[in-house]
Design a protein around this motif. Structure first.
Motif, PDB file in Angstrom:
ATOM      1  N   PRO A 120     140.090  39.527  64.125  1.00 35.17           N
ATOM      2  CA  PRO A 120     140.507  40.342  62.594  1.00 35.17           C
ATOM      3  C   PRO A 120     139.579  39.740  61.592  1.00 35.17           C
ATOM      4  O   PRO A 120     139.319  38.453  61.468  1.00 35.17           O
ATOM      5  N   THR A 121     139.445  40.389  60.855  1.00 34.09           N
ATOM      6  CA  THR A 121     138.465  39.857  59.538  1.00 34.09           C
ATOM      7  C   THR A 121     139.016  40.829  58.433  1.00 34.09           C
ATOM      8  O   THR A 121     140.108  41.664  58.469  1.00 34.09           O
ATOM      9  N   PRO A 122     138.847  40.372  57.054  1.00 31.69           N
ATOM     10  CA  PRO A 122     139.492  40.920  55.798  1.00 31.69           C
ATOM     11  C   PRO A 122     139.596  42.411  55.638  1.00 31.69           C
ATOM     12  O   PRO A 122     138.534  43.013  56.076  1.00 31.69           O
ATOM     13  N   PRO A 123     140.872  43.065  55.294  1.00 32.92           N
ATOM     14  CA  PRO A 123     141.877  42.283  55.175  1.00 32.92           C
ATOM     15  C   PRO A 123     142.663  42.138  56.454  1.00 32.92           C
ATOM     16  O   PRO A 123     142.909  43.030  57.468  1.00 32.92           O
ATOM     17  N   VAL A 124     143.025  40.719  56.547  1.00 32.58           N
ATOM     18  CA  VAL A 124     143.255  40.344  58.099  1.00 32.58           C
ATOM     19  C   VAL A 124     144.455  40.912  58.755  1.00 32.58           C
ATOM     20  O   VAL A 124     144.765  41.213  59.696  1.00 32.58           O
TER      21      VAL A 124
END
Length: 201
Positions: A86-90
């Motif tokens: 996961p990457t932002p927004p996580v």
């Protein structure tokens, strides 16, 4: 229902911000828990770490994966493994990954396709329609997805993927490995250059 799930990922996600543990380490071996396209007997294994909120990942899945599937996967030469980081927004990325993890048998890739297709509208429509599209593609009811999201095994499966990414030194998405070696050029041409010599061996 999404906010109640996946609190167990917090430690693993914190590790992503830490220095890579082993930048040249291969990702963990493929197991029955992985989501795979292609045949287990394929000579080459391509592992991707991706995030459902990553625009570069969405572009890769729209532009490169179909070509990879036609040229190699459908011919039995490559098996493709999808793992989450996961990457932002996580919070959105991890909840979407959990919905995909909870999809009915055979519906995992349809679910991530739906999330990637809905991703560009997130800034204007918000998360409601985004998750509705993913759940609709999952082959599960809302209640079934909700129950699965609260199962400890769901968070554990995703946490294992994140930990594997961290151990392999993954610091961004999409990250691609061909037979355990990181490929920096993730275009179709770049992947072909890594795959073709392995097929000739």
């Amino acid at each position: 229902m999404m906010k109640r799930a996946l609190t167990g990922l917090s430690v693993a996600l914190a590790l992503v911000a830490a220095p890579a543990l082993a930048a040249d380490a291969p990702p963990p071996p493929v197991t029955a828990a992985d989501h795979v396209l292609g045949q287990s007997t394929a000579k080459v294994t391509v592992i991707e770490y991706a995030s459902l909120t990553c625009s570069h990942c969405a572009d890769w899945h729209d532009e490169v994966l179909p070509a990879l599937k036609t040229r190699y996967i459908d011919r039995g030469e490559v098996r493709f493994v999808y793992r989450t980081l996961p990457t932002p927004p996580v919070n959105v990325a991890q909840a979407a990954a959990a919905v995909a993890q909870c999809a009915a048998p055979g519906k995992f890739f349809a679910t991530i396709d739906a999330f990637f297709a809905a991703q560009s509208a997130l800034p204007t429509t918000g998360t409601g329609p985004y998750f509705e599209r993913g759940v609709a593609a999952s082959g599960r009811t809302r209640d079934e997805i909700s129950a699965c999201l609260n199962e400890p095994a769901t968070a554990a499966a995703l946490e294992a993927q994140v930990n594997g990414a961290v151990a392999a030194g993954v610091d961004g998405t999409p990250a691609l490995f061909v037979n355990g070696r990181r490929v920096t050029d993730v275009s179709f041409a770049g992947l072909s250059a890594a795959i073709d010599p392995l097929l000739r061996r």
